[in-house]
Design a protein around this motif. Structure first.
Motif, mmCIF file in Angstrom:
data_model
loop_
_atom_site.group_PDB
_atom_site.id
_atom_site.type_symbol
_atom_site.label_atom_id
_atom_site.label_comp_id
_atom_site.label_asym_id
_atom_site.label_seq_id
_atom_site.Cartn_x
_atom_site.Cartn_y
_atom_site.Cartn_z
ATOM 1 N N SER A 191 -7.558 -3.143 5.292
ATOM 2 C CA SER A 191 -7.733 -1.692 5.369
ATOM 3 C C SER A 191 -8.452 -1.128 4.152
ATOM 4 C CB SER A 191 -6.375 -1.001 5.530
ATOM 5 O OG SER A 191 -5.538 -1.261 4.408
ATOM 6 N N ALA A 192 -8.428 -1.851 3.037
ATOM 7 C CA ALA A 192 -9.105 -1.371 1.831
ATOM 8 C C ALA A 192 -10.588 -1.706 1.826
ATOM 9 C CB ALA A 192 -8.445 -1.958 0.589
ATOM 10 N N SER A 193 -11.027 -2.562 2.744
ATOM 11 C CA SER A 193 -12.432 -2.970 2.776
ATOM 12 C C SER A 193 -13.324 -1.775 3.105
ATOM 13 C CB SER A 193 -12.632 -4.070 3.817
ATOM 14 O OG SER A 193 -13.993 -4.447 3.894
ATOM 15 N N GLY A 194 -14.227 -1.454 2.206
ATOM 16 C CA GLY A 194 -15.146 -0.347 2.406
ATOM 17 C C GLY A 194 -14.554 1.016 2.136
ATOM 18 N N ALA A 195 -13.264 1.082 1.809
ATOM 19 C CA ALA A 195 -12.622 2.369 1.546
ATOM 20 C C ALA A 195 -12.930 2.831 0.125
ATOM 21 C CB ALA A 195 -11.112 2.251 1.737
ATOM 22 N N SER A 196 -12.893 4.139 -0.083
ATOM 23 C CA SER A 196 -13.118 4.680 -1.421
ATOM 24 C C SER A 196 -11.915 4.380 -2.309
ATOM 25 C CB SER A 196 -13.326 6.192 -1.346
ATOM 26 O OG SER A 196 -12.123 6.845 -0.958
ATOM 27 N N GLU A 197 -12.133 4.465 -3.608
ATOM 28 C CA GLU A 197 -11.036 4.243 -4.553
ATOM 29 C C GLU A 197 -9.916 5.249 -4.331
ATOM 30 O OE1 GLU A 197 -10.248 4.024 -9.413
ATOM 31 O OE2 GLU A 197 -12.268 4.308 -8.603
ATOM 32 N N SER A 198 -10.288 6.501 -4.033
ATOM 33 C CA SER A 198 -9.275 7.530 -3.797
ATOM 34 C C SER A 198 -8.445 7.215 -2.563
ATOM 35 C CB SER A 198 -9.941 8.905 -3.636
ATOM 36 O OG SER A 198 -10.460 9.363 -4.865
ATOM 37 N N ALA A 199 -9.088 6.744 -1.497
ATOM 38 C CA ALA A 199 -8.365 6.406 -0.272
ATOM 39 C C ALA A 199 -7.397 5.250 -0.512
ATOM 40 C CB ALA A 199 -9.348 6.053 0.839
ATOM 41 N N ILE A 200 -7.843 4.264 -1.290
ATOM 42 C CA ILE A 200 -6.978 3.128 -1.617
ATOM 43 C C ILE A 200 -5.790 3.583 -2.456
ATOM 44 C CG2 ILE A 200 -6.852 0.947 -2.869
ATOM 45 C CD1 ILE A 200 -9.840 0.551 -2.135
ATOM 46 N N ASN A 201 -6.089 4.367 -3.495
ATOM 47 C CA ASN A 201 -5.020 4.844 -4.368
ATOM 48 C C ASN A 201 -4.022 5.707 -3.605
ATOM 49 O OD1 ASN A 201 -6.157 3.544 -6.547
ATOM 50 N ND2 ASN A 201 -7.191 5.363 -7.336
ATOM 51 N N TYR A 202 -4.541 6.547 -2.721
ATOM 52 C CA TYR A 202 -3.687 7.437 -1.929
ATOM 53 C C TYR A 202 -2.707 6.610 -1.089
ATOM 54 C CZ TYR A 202 -2.967 12.055 0.353
ATOM 55 O OH TYR A 202 -2.463 13.261 0.796
ATOM 56 N N GLY A 203 -3.228 5.606 -0.398
ATOM 57 C CA GLY A 203 -2.376 4.766 0.430
ATOM 58 C C GLY A 203 -1.337 4.026 -0.379
ATOM 59 N N LEU A 204 -1.729 3.531 -1.558
ATOM 60 C CA LEU A 204 -0.796 2.787 -2.405
ATOM 61 C C LEU A 204 0.275 3.698 -3.004
ATOM 62 C CD1 LEU A 204 -3.236 0.347 -4.246
ATOM 63 C CD2 LEU A 204 -1.721 -0.134 -2.310
ATOM 64 N N ILE A 205 -0.096 4.936 -3.307
ATOM 65 C CA ILE A 205 0.886 5.894 -3.817
ATOM 66 C C ILE A 205 1.955 6.178 -2.761
ATOM 67 C CG2 ILE A 205 1.226 8.333 -4.435
ATOM 68 C CD1 ILE A 205 -1.535 8.107 -5.881
ATOM 69 N N LEU A 206 1.526 6.381 -1.518
ATOM 70 C CA LEU A 206 2.487 6.650 -0.451
ATOM 71 C C LEU A 206 3.404 5.450 -0.236
ATOM 72 C CD1 LEU A 206 0.263 8.518 2.164
ATOM 73 C CD2 LEU A 206 1.621 9.462 0.297
ATOM 74 N N ALA A 207 2.821 4.253 -0.262
ATOM 75 C CA ALA A 207 3.646 3.053 -0.134
ATOM 76 C C ALA A 207 4.580 2.914 -1.322
ATOM 77 C CB ALA A 207 2.753 1.820 -0.019
ATOM 78 N N GLY A 208 4.116 3.336 -2.499
ATOM 79 C CA GLY A 208 4.933 3.246 -3.699
ATOM 80 C C GLY A 208 6.175 4.114 -3.635
ATOM 81 N N LEU A 209 6.086 5.252 -2.959
ATOM 82 C CA LEU A 209 7.267 6.098 -2.798
ATOM 83 C C LEU A 209 8.359 5.342 -2.040
ATOM 84 C CD1 LEU A 209 5.644 9.535 -1.863
ATOM 85 C CD2 LEU A 209 6.754 8.939 -4.023
ATOM 86 N N SER A 210 7.955 4.663 -0.976
ATOM 87 C CA SER A 210 8.923 3.882 -0.209
ATOM 88 C C SER A 210 9.463 2.706 -1.015
ATOM 89 C CB SER A 210 8.283 3.368 1.091
ATOM 90 O OG SER A 210 7.956 4.430 1.943
ATOM 91 N N GLN A 211 8.571 2.058 -1.773
ATOM 92 C CA GLN A 211 8.999 0.926 -2.590
ATOM 93 C C GLN A 211 9.982 1.369 -3.666
ATOM 94 O OE1 GLN A 211 8.155 -2.392 -1.983
ATOM 95 N NE2 GLN A 211 9.879 -2.591 -3.384
ATOM 96 N N GLN A 212 9.770 2.571 -4.210
ATOM 97 C CA GLN A 212 10.674 3.076 -5.230
ATOM 98 C C GLN A 212 12.072 3.291 -4.670
ATOM 99 O OE1 GLN A 212 9.931 3.243 -8.323
ATOM 100 N NE2 GLN A 212 11.754 4.243 -9.143
ATOM 101 N N VAL A 213 12.139 3.800 -3.443
ATOM 102 C CA VAL A 213 13.434 3.970 -2.783
ATOM 103 C C VAL A 213 14.134 2.630 -2.655
ATOM 104 C CG1 VAL A 213 14.571 4.594 -0.629
ATOM 105 C CG2 VAL A 213 12.764 6.056 -1.532
ATOM 106 N N GLU A 214 13.394 1.616 -2.217
ATOM 107 C CA GLU A 214 13.987 0.299 -2.023
ATOM 108 C C GLU A 214 14.398 -0.321 -3.358
ATOM 109 O OE1 GLU A 214 15.376 -2.893 0.246
ATOM 110 O OE2 GLU A 214 14.806 -0.842 0.740
ATOM 111 N N ALA A 215 13.573 -0.147 -4.400
ATOM 112 C CA ALA A 215 13.881 -0.727 -5.695
ATOM 113 C C ALA A 215 15.137 -0.108 -6.305
ATOM 114 C CB ALA A 215 12.696 -0.546 -6.645
#
Length: 218
Positions: A191-215
């Motif tokens: 999904s990161a192939s060809g995506a902008s840096e902002s789009a990648i960072n945005y997706g990882l930030i959202l996933a990070g919120l969930s990961q923080q809950v689990e951690a």
């Protein structure tokens, strides 16, 4: 790994969102100005992401006197969280909210159902939409932060407050345009192939919120 109930997981994620509301004060932002004279129906498109919310109802609300007003239109999200709705000939600030539907939590793989009660779902707000225009707005935890922030600013949902809150949240998370940038889905290979840096960072930030809950094992 301990799995949580849908309602508990969603509540925890929203709790983390509201922790960010201690950001430094927003500066003033630009509002709208006068839109085009034509009065053809306007359209709003985008994605509802936490990851992609499937089968949710996106509702667009007019903003009246700095607060949520009447319903302008609704749409159902597809399997990838996409939506598209028309708002007749309305011009002005618009509040978007998604209720119902479900998404796959990035950290646990759990299917999470969004609340169906108005006012309890993910939200997004735009400073101005003009009749006849087609605009884009994502609906994510970051846009929900911006809505919560602007609702607590003097004057409420004014165009300048909305613009300032969206910019402030985007700046806090690394300069992301939280309305116009479509986040990648980290659960989809490539999904990161060809995506902008902002789009990648945005997706990882959202996933990070969930990961923080689990951690935190909340």
């Amino acid at each position: 790994m301990r799995y949580k109930s849908d309602s508990t997981l969603y509540t925890i994620i929203l709790s983390l969102i509201f922790l960010v509301l201690g950001l430094t004060a927003c500066g003033s932002g630009g509002g709208g100005g006068n839109g085009p004279a034509n009065k053809t129906p306007g359209k709003i498109t985008g994605k509802a992401i936490k990851g992609p919310v499937s089968g949710g109802t996106v509702t667009a609300y007019a903003v009246t006197s700095g607060a949520k007003g009447s319903v302008l239109g609704t749409a159902i999200t597809d399997a990838n969280g996409n939506y598209s709705l028309t708002i007749d000939n309305y011009s002005g600030p618009v509040l978007l909210e998604i209720t119902g539907g479900s998404y796959t939590d990035e950290a646990t793989g759990t299917i999470v159902n969004l609340p169906t009660t108005a006012g309890s779902g993910l939200q997004s707000v735009m400073d101005n939409v003009y009749a006849g225009s087609t605009v884009q707005s994502q609906i994510t935890p970051l846009t929900t932060m911006a809505v919560a922030r602007v609702q607590n600013m003097p004057g409420g949902l004014t165009a300048s407050n909305i613009n300032a809150a969206n910019q402030s949240i985007g700046t806090y998370f690394g300069g992301i345009d939280i309305l116009n940038t479509q986040p990648i889905n980290p659960l989809v290979s490539g999904s990161a192939s060809g995506a902008s840096e902002s789009a990648i960072n945005y997706g990882l930030i959202l996933a990070g919120l969930s990961q923080q809950v689990e951690a935190l094992d909340l």
